[in-house]
Design a protein around this motif. Sequence first.
Motif, PDB file in Angstrom:
ATOM      1  N   TYR A 155      97.039 102.555  30.725  1.00  0.00           N
ATOM      2  CA  TYR A 155      96.378 102.612  31.806  1.00  0.00           C
ATOM      3  C   TYR A 155      95.552 104.610  31.431  1.00  0.00           C
ATOM      4  N   GLU A 157      93.436 106.657  33.743  1.00  0.00           N
ATOM      5  CA  GLU A 157      93.052 107.561  34.714  1.00  0.00           C
ATOM      6  C   GLU A 157      94.553 108.560  35.995  1.00  0.00           C
ATOM      7  N   GLY A 158      94.852 109.791  35.471  1.00  0.00           N
ATOM      8  CA  GLY A 158      96.081 110.647  36.127  1.00  0.00           C
ATOM      9  C   GLY A 158      95.713 110.780  38.060  1.00  0.00           C
ATOM     10  N   SER A 159      96.445 111.409  38.740  1.00  0.00           N
ATOM     11  CA  SER A 159      95.985 112.436  39.971  1.00  0.00           C
ATOM     12  C   SER A 159      95.715 112.835  39.673  1.00  0.00           C
ATOM     13  N   ASN A 160      95.501 113.901  38.936  1.00  0.00           N
ATOM     14  CA  ASN A 160      94.563 114.820  38.320  1.00  0.00           C
ATOM     15  C   ASN A 160      95.027 115.920  39.200  1.00  0.00           C
ATOM     16  N   GLN A 166      98.117 116.529  34.544  1.00  0.00           N
ATOM     17  CA  GLN A 166      97.449 114.760  35.150  1.00  0.00           C
ATOM     18  C   GLN A 166      96.658 114.955  35.331  1.00  0.00           C
ATOM     19  N   ALA A 169      96.947 109.609  32.745  1.00  0.00           N
ATOM     20  CA  ALA A 169      98.629 109.010  33.403  1.00  0.00           C
ATOM     21  C   ALA A 169      99.254 109.268  31.851  1.00  0.00           C
ATOM     22  N   ASP A 187     105.293 106.914  36.526  1.00  0.00           N
ATOM     23  CA  ASP A 187     103.862 107.567  35.859  1.00  0.00           C
ATOM     24  C   ASP A 187     103.926 108.893  36.352  1.00  0.00           C
ATOM     25  N   ALA A 190      99.803 110.276  36.810  1.00  0.00           N
ATOM     26  CA  ALA A 190      99.506 109.210  38.142  1.00  0.00           C
ATOM     27  C   ALA A 190     100.006 109.037  39.620  1.00  0.00           C
ATOM     28  N   ASP A 191     101.311 109.572  39.179  1.00  0.00           N
ATOM     29  CA  ASP A 191     101.883 110.173  40.525  1.00  0.00           C
ATOM     30  C   ASP A 191     102.165 109.054  41.312  1.00  0.00           C
ATOM     31  N   LYS A 192     102.278 108.110  40.151  1.00  0.00           N
ATOM     32  CA  LYS A 192     102.912 106.277  40.999  1.00  0.00           C
ATOM     33  C   LYS A 192     104.367 105.659  40.182  1.00  0.00           C
ATOM     34  N   ARG A 194     104.667 102.584  38.881  1.00  0.00           N
ATOM     35  CA  ARG A 194     104.268 101.307  38.892  1.00  0.00           C
ATOM     36  C   ARG A 194     105.457 100.354  38.583  1.00  0.00           C
TER      37      ARG A 194
END
Length: 374
Positions: A155, A157-160, A166, A169, A187, A190-192, A194
């Motif tokens: 992975y 991309e992060g949420s930034n 962030q 990821a 994660d 990514a604030d997720k 998974r």
Amino acid sequence: MLKSILFSICFIVSLLLQAQTYYVFVGGYVPKAADQGINVYVLDTLSGELKHKSVCPDLLNPTYLNLSPNGKNLYACTEARVPKGGNVSSFAFDSLSGKLAFLNKQPSGGENPVYVSVHRSGKWVVNTNYTEASVTAYSVNADGSLNPAAQLFEYKEGSNVVKDRQAAAHTHSCVFSPNYDQLIVPDLGADKLRMYHFDAKATQPLSELAGTASPAGKGPRHFSFHPNQKFAYCVEELSGTVSAYRYKKGKLTSIQNISAHPQELQSGFGGADIHTSPDGRFLYASNRGNENNLAIYAIHRSKGTLTNVGYQPTLGNHPRNFTMDPTGKFLLVANMNSNSIVVFKRDIQTGMLTKMSVTEGIPSPSCIKIRKYQ
């Protein structure tokens, strides 16, 4: 005759107590002292003291550990925080001698491996890498050694939302569902959360699911299922909070987000680890940063929601990881930056903790596991 019977009973009880040994396994971030390796201790269940048993040396940064279901093998994230490095290592454990023996290692699939989990079949090991966010699955040989990775999910991309943490990821842990048919991977970047389906009979066991979004900027880190299998909890590093979820038919639904700190604290958060007590009545979350404590929550029996009932200082600096024994009688905290492990006795009625012992001089303990052997 009576004295003889009493002597025999005492002798048998003594043998039974001796046959039950609580082994404690400790890994650490020690980049300049590779010979420290993984330390093994024995917990004295009367005094709470840790007695050093052995060390498996010449390991660089064995940062996170986990045991096989039968306790005969231990797996560790090794060479963490090493540029272009990262491995998962396997060991055999002899409960009679209390010694670990290195078997082999495989590349972790990314830089900075931070978490490793073992399937209940003992035939699969999964790890996550933080810096180069990825999830890797390995099949396990009969002796506990690892085969080359069967799968790798990467992975980017992060949420930034939190720019310095962030931008990309950062998969931070991997936890099997109660039935071991799913894997949850928080994660932080990514604030997720998974999620994957896990088929232990397949040559490639992981298949990715939709997952669950975490509130923006929270930074989900570690994850714990409730023993009743209906609820789950995630400690969020960046926001100083804990999220509660309902778990039903393989899906997570948010039911609460609660602070892990007193109301007056507005910054300096460092949520780290989280565990539900074996009886399902209490939840504990460790805070680093400005506090160095454990937030203690009572869990509502039917709703799964949390009520803060207090805080326990960890009597050290940077409680990166903690654990409880299977009975829930003892809670052990690894204070990484003060080189100490504190053993607490847990009140099963109130959830509160009482210090039993402090063991100092343990190099940067970052992970601690406990298991009873007979």
